[in-house]
Scaffold this motif. Structure first.
Motif, PDB file in Angstrom:
ATOM      1  N   UNK A 285       0.577  -5.705   1.197  1.00  0.00           N
ATOM      2  CA  UNK A 285       0.178  -4.311   1.319  1.00  0.00           C
ATOM      3  C   UNK A 285       0.348  -3.605  -0.030  1.00  0.00           C
ATOM      4  N   UNK A 286      -0.756  -3.136  -0.600  1.00  0.00           N
ATOM      5  CA  UNK A 286      -0.696  -2.391  -1.856  1.00  0.00           C
ATOM      6  C   UNK A 286      -0.419  -0.930  -1.523  1.00  0.00           C
ATOM      7  N   UNK A 287       0.795  -0.496  -1.801  1.00  0.00           N
ATOM      8  CA  UNK A 287       1.229   0.827  -1.359  1.00  0.00           C
ATOM      9  C   UNK A 287       1.162   1.871  -2.464  1.00  0.00           C
ATOM     10  N   UNK A 288       0.840   1.473  -3.679  1.00  0.00           N
ATOM     11  CA  UNK A 288       0.777   2.452  -4.754  1.00  0.00           C
ATOM     12  C   UNK A 288       0.176   1.872  -6.017  1.00  0.00           C
ATOM     13  N   UNK A 289      -0.518   2.710  -6.763  1.00  0.00           N
ATOM     14  CA  UNK A 289      -1.098   2.310  -8.044  1.00  0.00           C
ATOM     15  C   UNK A 289      -0.783   3.380  -9.077  1.00  0.00           C
ATOM     16  N   UNK A 290      -0.332   2.950 -10.244  1.00  0.00           N
ATOM     17  CA  UNK A 290       0.034   3.868 -11.315  1.00  0.00           C
ATOM     18  C   UNK A 290      -0.719   3.485 -12.584  1.00  0.00           C
TER      19      UNK A 290
ATOM     20  N   UNK B 294       9.072   7.623 -11.044  1.00  0.00           N
ATOM     21  CA  UNK B 294       8.151   7.669  -9.905  1.00  0.00           C
ATOM     22  C   UNK B 294       8.216   6.374  -9.091  1.00  0.00           C
ATOM     23  N   UNK B 295       8.299   5.242  -9.774  1.00  0.00           N
ATOM     24  CA  UNK B 295       8.373   3.963  -9.068  1.00  0.00           C
ATOM     25  C   UNK B 295       9.630   3.870  -8.213  1.00  0.00           C
ATOM     26  N   UNK B 296      10.763   4.303  -8.745  1.00  0.00           N
ATOM     27  CA  UNK B 296      12.016   4.234  -7.990  1.00  0.00           C
ATOM     28  C   UNK B 296      11.991   5.179  -6.787  1.00  0.00           C
ATOM     29  N   UNK B 297      11.401   6.361  -6.970  1.00  0.00           N
ATOM     30  CA  UNK B 297      11.279   7.291  -5.839  1.00  0.00           C
ATOM     31  C   UNK B 297      10.404   6.690  -4.746  1.00  0.00           C
ATOM     32  N   UNK B 298       9.282   6.086  -5.143  1.00  0.00           N
ATOM     33  CA  UNK B 298       8.390   5.446  -4.171  1.00  0.00           C
ATOM     34  C   UNK B 298       9.103   4.299  -3.447  1.00  0.00           C
ATOM     35  N   UNK B 299       9.848   3.507  -4.194  1.00  0.00           N
ATOM     36  CA  UNK B 299      10.551   2.363  -3.591  1.00  0.00           C
ATOM     37  C   UNK B 299      11.579   2.841  -2.562  1.00  0.00           C
ATOM     38  N   UNK B 300      12.358   3.836  -2.922  1.00  0.00           N
ATOM     39  CA  UNK B 300      13.374   4.344  -1.991  1.00  0.00           C
ATOM     40  C   UNK B 300      12.731   4.950  -0.743  1.00  0.00           C
ATOM     41  N   UNK B 301      11.618   5.654  -0.919  1.00  0.00           N
ATOM     42  CA  UNK B 301      10.951   6.271   0.224  1.00  0.00           C
ATOM     43  C   UNK B 301      10.389   5.227   1.191  1.00  0.00           C
ATOM     44  N   UNK B 302       9.909   4.110   0.661  1.00  0.00           N
ATOM     45  CA  UNK B 302       9.289   3.080   1.500  1.00  0.00           C
ATOM     46  C   UNK B 302      10.317   2.167   2.163  1.00  0.00           C
ATOM     47  N   UNK B 303      11.500   2.028   1.578  1.00  0.00           N
ATOM     48  CA  UNK B 303      12.445   1.019   2.067  1.00  0.00           C
ATOM     49  C   UNK B 303      13.761   1.588   2.581  1.00  0.00           C
TER      50      UNK B 303
ATOM     51  N   UNK C  82       5.376  -7.452   2.905  1.00  0.00           N
ATOM     52  CA  UNK C  82       5.297  -7.416   1.451  1.00  0.00           C
ATOM     53  C   UNK C  82       4.679  -6.088   1.009  1.00  0.00           C
ATOM     54  N   UNK C  83       5.410  -5.349   0.189  1.00  0.00           N
ATOM     55  CA  UNK C  83       4.928  -4.087  -0.356  1.00  0.00           C
ATOM     56  C   UNK C  83       4.787  -4.242  -1.865  1.00  0.00           C
ATOM     57  N   UNK C  84       3.617  -3.890  -2.392  1.00  0.00           N
ATOM     58  CA  UNK C  84       3.373  -4.074  -3.817  1.00  0.00           C
ATOM     59  C   UNK C  84       2.932  -2.754  -4.441  1.00  0.00           C
ATOM     60  N   UNK C  85       3.606  -2.404  -5.539  1.00  0.00           N
ATOM     61  CA  UNK C  85       3.158  -1.312  -6.400  1.00  0.00           C
ATOM     62  C   UNK C  85       2.573  -1.934  -7.661  1.00  0.00           C
ATOM     63  N   UNK C  86       1.429  -1.461  -8.075  1.00  0.00           N
ATOM     64  CA  UNK C  86       0.786  -1.992  -9.273  1.00  0.00           C
ATOM     65  C   UNK C  86       0.771  -0.933 -10.363  1.00  0.00           C
TER      66      UNK C  86
END
Length: 294
Positions: A132-137, A152-161, A113-117
Motif C-alpha cells: 500500500x503506497x500511503x504517501x509520496x514526497x 513530515x515522514x516521521x509524522x506520517x509514520x506515527x499517524x499510520x502506525x 505493508x505501508x510504503x512512503x516514497x
C-alpha cells in the motif's frame, strides 16, 4: 543527397548549444554531490553522540530489568518502509534498482505493508506492487530541505502506525560506493533488535567522567530514539541524493563525449563541403576566364 553548408552550420550550432546545457548540468551535479556528501560527514559526530547517549539509557534499562523480553516476541503486524528515489530522469536504472530491492525485501514479511516514497519516479515503479503506497514526497533539492522532509515522514509514520504494535520500519536507498556509482541498501530501523542494543551497551564512554540519566530514563530514551530515527533517515536521504547526482553526472559525461564526437564529424563535413564549394567556384572562374580568352 549531400547536406548543404547551411544545414551543417545549423546542426553544429544546435549541437554546441546542447553541449553547453549538458556541461552546465554536469557542473550542477558535481556541486550537488559535494554538498550532500559533506552533510553526511557532518552528521557523523551527532550520530555518534546520539548512539553514546542511547547506550547509557539502554544500560540503565538492562540494569533495572536484567531479563527483558526477547526482541521479536510480538510478531509485527505492520511493516512500514520509506523508499528514496528521484523526481527527474537521466539517472539510468537508479529508481528501478531500489524499487526491486524494496519489493524483494518486503515480499516475505507477513502483515500489512505501508510504503512512503520520496520521488515521483520510484513511486511509479512501485505503483503495481501489492504493498500500500500511503504517501509520496518530492525529492529535496538542497541540504536545508532534507530536515523538513524527515519531519513530515516521521509524522506520517506515527499517524499510520500508532494503533499497531510490533511495527517494523525499513529504509531503502542507494548509497555511493567506491569503484561504482552506487549500491542499493536496505536498513531496518525498528524494532531496535537485541544485537544492536547489546553493541550500544558495550560501547565504552570516551571520557573518564561517566554520565548518568537524571529522573525517569524512559522519556529520555524515547527522545533519543526519535533522534536516532531522524539521523538515520537524514543520512539515507543525503546518500540517495548524492547517488542520484553521481548517476546523472555519469550520464552527462557520456552525453558530453557523444556530442564532442558528433561535433568533430559535423565540423569535418562542414569544412569538406565548404572547400568543395570554393573549389567549384574557382573552377567556374577559371573556365570563364579560359572561355573569354578564346
Amino acid at each position: 543527397m549531400s547536406r548543404t553548408t547551411a544545414s551543417l552550420k545549423r546542426q553544429i550550432g544546435g549541437a554546441t548549444d546542447l553541449q553547453s546545457v549538458v556541461r552546465t548540468m554536469k557542473a550542477m551535479a558535481a556541486s550537488n554531490i559535494v554538498q550532500f556528501e559533506s552533510s553526511v560527514r557532518a552528521l557523523a559526530d551527532y550520530n555518534r553522540t546520539v548512539e553514546l547517549a542511547l547506550g547509557v539509557c539502554l544500560r540503565e534499562v538492562e540494569f533495572a530489568d536484567p531479563h527483558p523480553p526477547p526482541a521479536g516476541q510480538n510478531a509485527a503486524n505492520t511493516t512500514a518502509a520509506i523508499v528514496f528515489g528521484s523526481d527527474q530522469g537521466l539517472v539510468g536504472q537508479f529508481n528501478s534498482i531500489i524499487a526491486e530491492q524494496a519489493l524483494q525485501t518486503l515480499a516475505p514479511l507477513p502483515g500489512k505493508h505501508l510504503i512512503w516514497t520520496v520521488g515521483e519516479r520510484v513511486h511509479t515503479s512501485l505503483a503495481d506492487s501489492e504493498s500500500q503506497l500511503v504517501g509520496q514526497f518530492n525529492v529535496p533539492s538542497t541540504v536545508k530541505a532534507i530536515a523538513p522532509l524527515i519531519g513530515q515522514l516521521l509524522v506520517e509514520y506515527e499517524a499510520q502506525t500508532e494503533q499497531n504494535t510490533g511495527n517494523q520500519l525499513f529504509l531503502f536507498y542507494n548509497r555511493p560506493t567506491v569503484g561504482s556509482l552506487y549500491e542499493p541498501v536496505s536498513q531496518r530501523l525498528l524494532p531496535l533488535d537485541a544485537p544492536w542494543r547489546r553493541q550500544l551497551c558495550e560501547t565504552p564512554w570516551p571520557t573518564k567522567n561517566l554520565p548518568q540519566v537524571l529522573g525517569n530514563h524512559l522519556p529520555t530514551m524515547r527522545k533519543l530514539t526519535g533522534e536516532y530515527l531522524f539521523v538515520s533517515i537524514f543520512r539515507a536521504c543525503a546518500e540517495s541524493l548524492a547517488s542520484e547526482n553521481a548517476s546523472r553526472l555519469a550520464a552527462m559525461q557520456r552525453a558530453d563525449k557523444n556530442i564532442e564526437e558528433l561535433l568533430v564529424k559535423l565540423n569535418s563535413s562542414f569544412h569538406r563541403q565548404r572547400q568543395s564549394s570554393i573549389d567549384e567556384e574557382l573552377f567556374d572562374v577559371v573556365a570563364g576566364f579560359e572561355a573569354f580568352r578564346s
